[in-house]
Design an enzyme around this catalytic site. Structure first.
Site, short mmCIF file in Angstrom:
data_model
loop_
_atom_site.label_atom_id
_atom_site.label_comp_id
_atom_site.label_asym_id
_atom_site.label_seq_id
_atom_site.Cartn_x
_atom_site.Cartn_y
_atom_site.Cartn_z
N THR A 144 36.96 -70.45 62.05
CA THR A 144 37.97 -71.31 61.44
C THR A 144 37.42 -72.60 60.85
OG1 THR A 144 38.55 -72.09 63.67
CG2 THR A 144 39.95 -70.39 62.69
N HIS A 187 38.34 -57.30 48.15
CA HIS A 187 38.25 -58.39 49.11
C HIS A 187 39.56 -59.19 49.00
CE1 HIS A 187 33.92 -57.71 49.84
NE2 HIS A 187 33.96 -57.25 48.61
N ARG A 230 28.25 -57.93 49.28
CA ARG A 230 27.91 -57.69 47.88
C ARG A 230 26.49 -58.10 47.51
NH1 ARG A 230 31.24 -53.72 46.59
NH2 ARG A 230 33.42 -54.26 47.00
#
Length: 296
Positions: A73, A97, A206
């Site tokens: 977070t 995504h 990616r």
């Protein structure tokens, strides 16, 4: 006169804002804005952990602890906004995504550009025989065959765009219908805003060598900005995610047996490794051995 701001600034990112970084033949990645820095990540963590944390960790140590133990977070407190131009087939991979805010160019409202992706010669390859969704990167093709493929792609794009212009122009057909004849090699654009935690996850996938080369090149351009924007977070991401070698339970058992002197074949068999998982374990061992070799 320079603008005055009270927000934290990333010295490495500021000169990169607004620059169009070329990707592929006609695409680009352009960083438009960002919010937060390495400092904001650790400040967010200290709000959660309490003021005494400052006595236990310096900023870099705390940030690396957060990355190492997957406390995600605080990384979500940083965001970045990119403008990107890419072929539609890349956009369709990219949009998988589902953790970003996206606004894409509309071909219902705007005329489609006469811009189509044609791969570079070295990117024209055969279908892989052992990977149903990838290229064969080992078989060498004659340059004349590669150029023939590029010529076919260019010719088809020119014909399809002529059909589109006839539909949307000469015949007056609605753009939202005329666009249906256009191929996925057509270039599109979007604004893409995402927090750092989810951006790092995107880049982890990616930037992988197994990712399709076209989207990987976009990821590399974005990674260059992230490295300049949050260098400490990027260092931790590289150490604990990108260049880490994770082990499954079975792999960890096999490693344990190897450390006790068990022969490799016996260790992998006892651990239950077989098939593709066994090959991946061998690949990891090769990487570990390479790390142990003295650097030249």
């Amino acid at each position: 006169m320079p603008a005055v701001t009270a927000r934290t600034l990333a010295p490495g990112a500021e000169p990169l804002l607004g620059q169009e970084v070329p990707v592929l033949d006609l695409g680009f990645v352009q960083a438009l804005d960002y919010m937060g820095t390495d400092e904001d990540i650790v400040q967010a963590a200290r709000v959660s952990y309490g003021p005494s944390t400052r006595q236990l960790h310096d900023d870099r140590g705390l940030l690396r602890y957060l990355m190492r133990h997957r406390h995600t977070t605080p990384f979500e407190m940083c965001e970045v906004k990119f403008r990107c131009k890419m072929p539609i087939f890349v956009a369709r991979q990219w949009i998988r995504h589902r953790t970003a805010n996206v606004n894409e160019m509309s071909l219902r409202y705007s005329e489609a550009p006469d811009e189509f992706y044609v791969p570079r010669l070295e990117h024209v390859t055969l279908q892989s025989s052992n990977n149903k969704q990838g290229r064969d990167l080992e078989t060498e093709l004659p340059p004349e065959l590669r150029e023939q493929v590029r010529a076919l792609m260019r010719a088809r794009s020119e014909q399809v765009y002529a059909d589109y212009q006839q539909l949307a122009g000469e015949l007056g057909i609605a753009r939202e219908l005329a666009r249906t004849v256009l191929p996925v090699s057509l270039y599109t654009q979007w604004i893409w805003k995402i927090d750092l935690h989810n951006l790092l996850h995107f880049l982890d996938l990616r930037l992988d060598p197994h990712a399709q080369i076209e989207i990987r090149l976009f990821a590399e351009a974005m990674a260059d900005f992230v490295r300049a924007w949050v260098p400490v977070a990027w260092e931790a991401f590289t150490d604990y995610r990108r260049e880490a070698i994770p082990l499954s339970r079975l792999e960890a058992r096999a490693i344990g047996l190897l450390l006790t002197g068990t022969p490799q074949l016996e260790a992998t068999s006892a651990a239950g490794l077989k098939g593709r998982e066994l090959q991946e374990f061998h690949d990891k061992l090769a990487r570990l051995r390479a790390l142990a070799e003295p650097s030249s």
